[in-house]
Design an enzyme around this catalytic site. Structure first.
Site, short mmCIF file in Angstrom:
data_model
loop_
_atom_site.label_atom_id
_atom_site.label_comp_id
_atom_site.label_asym_id
_atom_site.label_seq_id
_atom_site.Cartn_x
_atom_site.Cartn_y
_atom_site.Cartn_z
N ASP A 82 12.96 -51.82 23.46
CA ASP A 82 13.63 -51.80 24.85
C ASP A 82 14.92 -50.87 24.79
O ASP A 82 15.85 -51.21 23.89
CB ASP A 82 13.92 -53.38 24.77
CG ASP A 82 14.31 -53.59 26.20
OD1 ASP A 82 14.87 -52.88 26.92
OD2 ASP A 82 13.89 -54.89 26.70
N SER A 96 15.59 -60.41 31.44
CA SER A 96 16.63 -59.50 31.31
C SER A 96 18.13 -60.22 31.52
O SER A 96 18.39 -61.26 30.86
CB SER A 96 16.70 -58.52 32.39
OG SER A 96 17.27 -57.30 32.18
N HIS A 101 11.13 -51.96 28.66
CA HIS A 101 12.00 -52.98 29.25
C HIS A 101 11.26 -53.43 30.60
O HIS A 101 11.17 -52.50 31.44
CB HIS A 101 13.68 -52.44 29.72
CG HIS A 101 14.57 -53.68 30.06
ND1 HIS A 101 14.96 -54.53 29.54
CD2 HIS A 101 14.70 -54.00 31.43
CE1 HIS A 101 15.72 -55.38 30.06
NE2 HIS A 101 15.57 -55.02 31.40
#
Length: 385
Positions: free
Chosen positions: A298, A170, A327
């Site tokens: 995502d 991320s 995610h």
């Protein structure tokens, strides 16, 4: 000569280095099969992985590293590995996502898998994350690679015979990709893996504030507020463009970035901050072997933000896009639904291939480390976590 194996049609695989790595990435030759029901909805998968994935037990030894700007980061090493592993063992640096740290399940699973292969692993907890100390009125940002540079310098000095690799998730992936992009041919990393990277932060911000995504926005803003409130005394009497009340009461990540982050790092606005912090602009300059893994659905790192053209043209990069995954989810593979994500075997196969192709080398003489001015052993404390 035998033909290069093709990836399964359920996966999107591309990149200038794809042909070179496909033969060793066996996972890509199999269909991507998400866990029934959980893997059919991106929000269900994201939330399930965050709350129900098992947390492997690991005992850490913490090292607090003081950076040249008087900031601090916490490095969590596996307790006992310093004496158990040879000094030339490959070293893997893990960069968690926004507000994340060594207590996140996806970090622990990767750590365990790499360690079982004989790797030395350290988790890089950014300032304020995982109880890492905050010693200056400045958190980390998506644009700032200074701490990453210091961590790599420090671990390279501590283990000079080891090759260094890194994995980021991320926002940690965004920072990680920016780092070899900035260093280019001088990057000391022998390989890197980016997962769930938002890449284009302008696009990510647009999608972040739509529909159900507001739930994630509020949750991350709450985490940022919590860290900020614990260190509020550092920010007393801050003048200029700082908006402390806005940061204290931020309902969204963008509110927090407007009140604090973009001012701390000298940006004119949040849009200016996001535009100049996007790792999508770094791909073309990456000269380190880089594997990028994304999920097409995502909700936080939109597929449309992936710099596909630049990845295709870069001979060092490979991109894998799964049809599902959410995610930081990827509830698929041999250990689903509660074990390691589908990505972990793929990541380790990539890193192992790089490791076997490289022998430990002497430090690059072109990378100047002036130990007389910067002795990392003078700026740390150790404790058990």
């Amino acid at each position: 000569m035998s033909a290069t194996p093709r990836p399964h049609p359920s996966l999107e695989v591309l990149g200038g280095a794809a042909e070179a790595f496909l033969p060793v990435l066996k996972t890509l030759q199999q269909p991507y099969k998400p866990y029934p029901f959980i893997g059919w909805n991106r929000h269900v998968e994201t939330i399930f992985a965050a709350f129900f994935r098992k947390l492997p037990e690991v005992r850490f030894k913490r090292e607090c590293l003081r950076t040249p700007d008087d900031g601090s980061v916490a490095l969590d090493w596996v307790s006992g590995d310093d004496g158990r592993l040879p000094p030339d063992s490959p070293l893997l640096v893990l960069l968690p996502g926004l507000t994340g740290g060594s207590d996140d399940t996806y970090v622990r699973h990767m750590l365990i898998r790499a360690r079982n292969k004989g790797w030395r692993v350290v988790v890089f907890n950014s300032s304020g994350c995982a109880d890492s100390p905050v010693t200056t009125p400045q958190f980390y940002s998506a644009s700032f690679t200074g701490d990453m540079r210091e961590v790599v310098r420090h671990v390279s000095t501590r283990y000079p015979k080891a090759n260094i690799y890194a994995v980021g998730w991320s926002l940690g992936a965004n920072i990680l990709v920016r780092y070899p992009g900035e260093e280019s041919h001088r990057c000391p990393l022998s390989g890197a893996v980016s997962l769930c990277n938002p890449f284009n932060l302008i696009i990510a911000d647009e999608d972040f504030r739509k529909g159900f995504n507001n739930i994630y926005d509020k949750a991350l803003a709450k985490g940022l507020r919590s860290i900020f409130k614990r260190h509020l005394l550092l920010f007393e009497d801050m003048g200029g463009e700082y908006n402390i009340p806005l940061a204290l009461n931020a309902k969204t990540v963008k509110d927090f970035d407007e009140g604090l982050t973009r001012v701390s790092f000298g940006f004119k606005s949040t849009d200016d901050y996001y535009s100049h912090s996007s790792s999508s602009d770094s791909i073309r300059n990456v000269c380190t072997p880089l594997l990028c893994i994304q999920a097409a659905n995502d909700p936080i790192a939109p597929s449309r933000g992936i710099p596909r053209d630049d990845i295709k043209e870069n001979p060092n990069c490979v991109l894998v896009v799964t049809p599902q995954g959410g995610h930081l989810g990827w509830v698929a593979g041999a250990e689903m639904p509660l074990g390691a994500p589908w990505t972990d075997p793929l990541v380790v196969d990539f890193l192992e291939h790089l490791r076997k192709g490289r022998q430990p080398e002497d430090p690059d003489p072109s990378i100047n480390i002036d130990e007389s001015e910067h002795n990392p052993l003078e700026n740390l404390e150790s404790l058990e976590v």
